[in-house]
Design a protein around this motif. Sequence first.
Motif, PDB file in Angstrom:
ATOM      1  N   UNK A  48       0.830  -1.211   0.000  1.00 10.77           N
ATOM      2  CA  UNK A  48       0.000   0.000   0.000  1.00 10.77           C
ATOM      3  C   UNK A  48       0.863   1.260   0.000  1.00 10.77           C
ATOM      4  N   UNK A  49       1.944   1.239   0.782  1.00 18.29           N
ATOM      5  CA  UNK A  49       2.832   2.414   0.891  1.00 18.29           C
ATOM      6  C   UNK A  49       3.796   2.471  -0.299  1.00 18.29           C
ATOM      7  N   UNK A  50       3.967   1.344  -0.987  1.00 15.13           N
ATOM      8  CA  UNK A  50       4.943   1.299  -2.078  1.00 15.13           C
ATOM      9  C   UNK A  50       6.366   1.231  -1.562  1.00 15.13           C
ATOM     10  N   UNK A  51       6.537   0.595  -0.402  1.00 14.73           N
ATOM     11  CA  UNK A  51       7.867   0.526   0.217  1.00 14.73           C
ATOM     12  C   UNK A  51       8.574  -0.741  -0.254  1.00 14.73           C
TER      13      UNK A  51
ATOM     14  N   UNK B  28      -5.233   4.606  -3.000  1.00 15.62           N
ATOM     15  CA  UNK B  28      -4.062   4.653  -2.122  1.00 15.62           C
ATOM     16  C   UNK B  28      -4.467   5.040  -0.701  1.00 15.62           C
ATOM     17  N   UNK B  31      -6.464   2.087   0.782  1.00 15.89           N
ATOM     18  CA  UNK B  31      -5.662   0.870   0.974  1.00 15.89           C
ATOM     19  C   UNK B  31      -4.674   1.038   2.122  1.00 15.89           C
ATOM     20  N   UNK B  32      -4.068   2.210   2.218  1.00 13.52           N
ATOM     21  CA  UNK B  32      -3.096   2.417   3.298  1.00 13.52           C
ATOM     22  C   UNK B  32      -3.792   2.469   4.655  1.00 13.52           C
ATOM     23  N   UNK B  35      -4.569  -1.142   5.457  1.00  9.81           N
ATOM     24  CA  UNK B  35      -3.326  -1.877   5.739  1.00  9.81           C
ATOM     25  C   UNK B  35      -2.788  -1.536   7.121  1.00  9.81           C
ATOM     26  N   UNK B  63      -0.249   6.254   7.971  1.00  8.11           N
ATOM     27  CA  UNK B  63       0.255   6.223   6.599  1.00  8.11           C
ATOM     28  C   UNK B  63       1.252   7.348   6.362  1.00  8.11           C
ATOM     29  N   UNK B  67       4.959   6.787   4.922  1.00  7.69           N
ATOM     30  CA  UNK B  67       5.602   7.423   3.776  1.00  7.69           C
ATOM     31  C   UNK B  67       6.906   8.114   4.171  1.00  7.69           C
ATOM     32  N   UNK B  70       9.390   5.298   4.403  1.00 11.07           N
ATOM     33  CA  UNK B  70       9.755   4.837   3.057  1.00 11.07           C
ATOM     34  C   UNK B  70      10.687   5.835   2.374  1.00 11.07           C
ATOM     35  N   UNK B  74      14.169   4.679   0.964  1.00 15.25           N
ATOM     36  CA  UNK B  74      14.329   4.742  -0.496  1.00 15.25           C
ATOM     37  C   UNK B  74      15.670   5.391  -0.826  1.00 15.25           C
TER      38      UNK B  74
END
Lengths: 319, 136
Positions: A48-51, B28, B31-32, B35, B63, B67, B70, B74
């Motif tokens: 969901x987060x795209x991690x 999004x 879903x987040x 989740x 969420x 992010x 992430x 990343x």
Amino acid sequence: MSTVASQTDQDKQAFWQQLQSFVGKEIGPPQPAPDEVNIPMIRHWCEAIGDNNPIYLDAAAAEASIHQQIVAPPTMLQAWVMAGIKPRVVSGASPYEEMNQLLFSHNFTSVVATNCEQTYDRYLHPGDKLSMTTTIDSISPEKTTALGTGHFITTRQDYFDQNNQRVGSMLFRIIRFRPAARKETAPDAVRPRPATTHDNSWWFDGLQNAKLFIQRCTKCQALRFPPGPVCPTCVSMDWEPVEAVGTGTIHSFVITHYPQVPGLEYPLPVLLIDLDEGVRMVMNPIDTDIADLAIGKKVDIVLRATDDELTLPFAKVHK
Amino acid sequence: MTLLSLTISDVTIGQELPPLDIVLTRTLITATAIASRDYQEVHHDPSIAVERGSQDIIMNILTTNGFVGRYITDWAGPNAFIKSVKVRLGVPNYPGETMKMRGKITATSGNDVTVVVTGSNSMGDHVTATVEIVLP
């Protein structure tokens, strides 16, 4: 008159003491996580987060990392103990509910979350079984913000593993407030126009082109603001624009409540900003809590269009 | 297997992180929320969200934290150990917006690195976060 005022002060004092009595109280028994830390929930989260960090789902990559095994994303901490679709049944009166009722009875009826601060003692692994305790950490004195007047309430969640070792904690701050009075301005009111002249319109045009200018005397090099035809230092009429870096410091400020001008939102802080170049400008803050305003604080100048025809500098105050 | 990951010698104060733009679809945001086991209606039911004074459904805080986490890894890779994520919330994240994530290193001490992250949309800053990490 004075009797009435002191009565009000006494009421306020009593209310404040009542509020403070909740600080340090645990909200209820520890809340157990419904499931162990597990791969399927990690997968749902990461998708969901795209991690794509491989340490969360790829066993080989995780083994090669500093963790040497699969770990859960640390920011998932709170998710493991979420109640889910059914509200959690709380038996008996919780101090948190009692505090909320007290605030509600004083018309602090609205709530907005403002801060969430998570600290991780260790990363979690599949199989960890968490439980969480919640304590009322602090309650601020009455504060006035753009939303209204209210109290910041900070709760502290501590997360423990199956061995009763703390694995992380979270400070969660909300403001419970009385909504600000409805704006007296028409919804389509635009910000008042600046009074432009031959001598200053170039400066506003600069803002429209996303440039914040300072006037510089080409004879003595003195910088000046507001724009004008003559150098106040050497009386030369020759000048050039130089672009400001866009950083400064709060020299002073006031918070205006009345009179209210259509097109502006109140309470309206008005700041005197010393630009790092040395000139002083008046502007309003942007993306800033009133509570964070203080003389001497650093600001970044942000140029923002208030409508199609007007762009102005605003001060974004450093936290 | 070797993983690409930053080490402390790769970073300096003032260094900016590569930008990351997150397109915020309704899927999004829903879903987040699910989740993260957050079933509050304002995160998935537009009519209830509007009834409660919102313009549309809004991203939930878990969420936002996700992010930020992430965005950090990343950039820094799998060997960055996240010690803390301190988030200050601003304007909501509605569907149709794009959250532009930007970050900058503001301090280093030994192997500890402090990064300030912002996530902004067309209305202003949704999140301003201070993240402390340890790099090998």
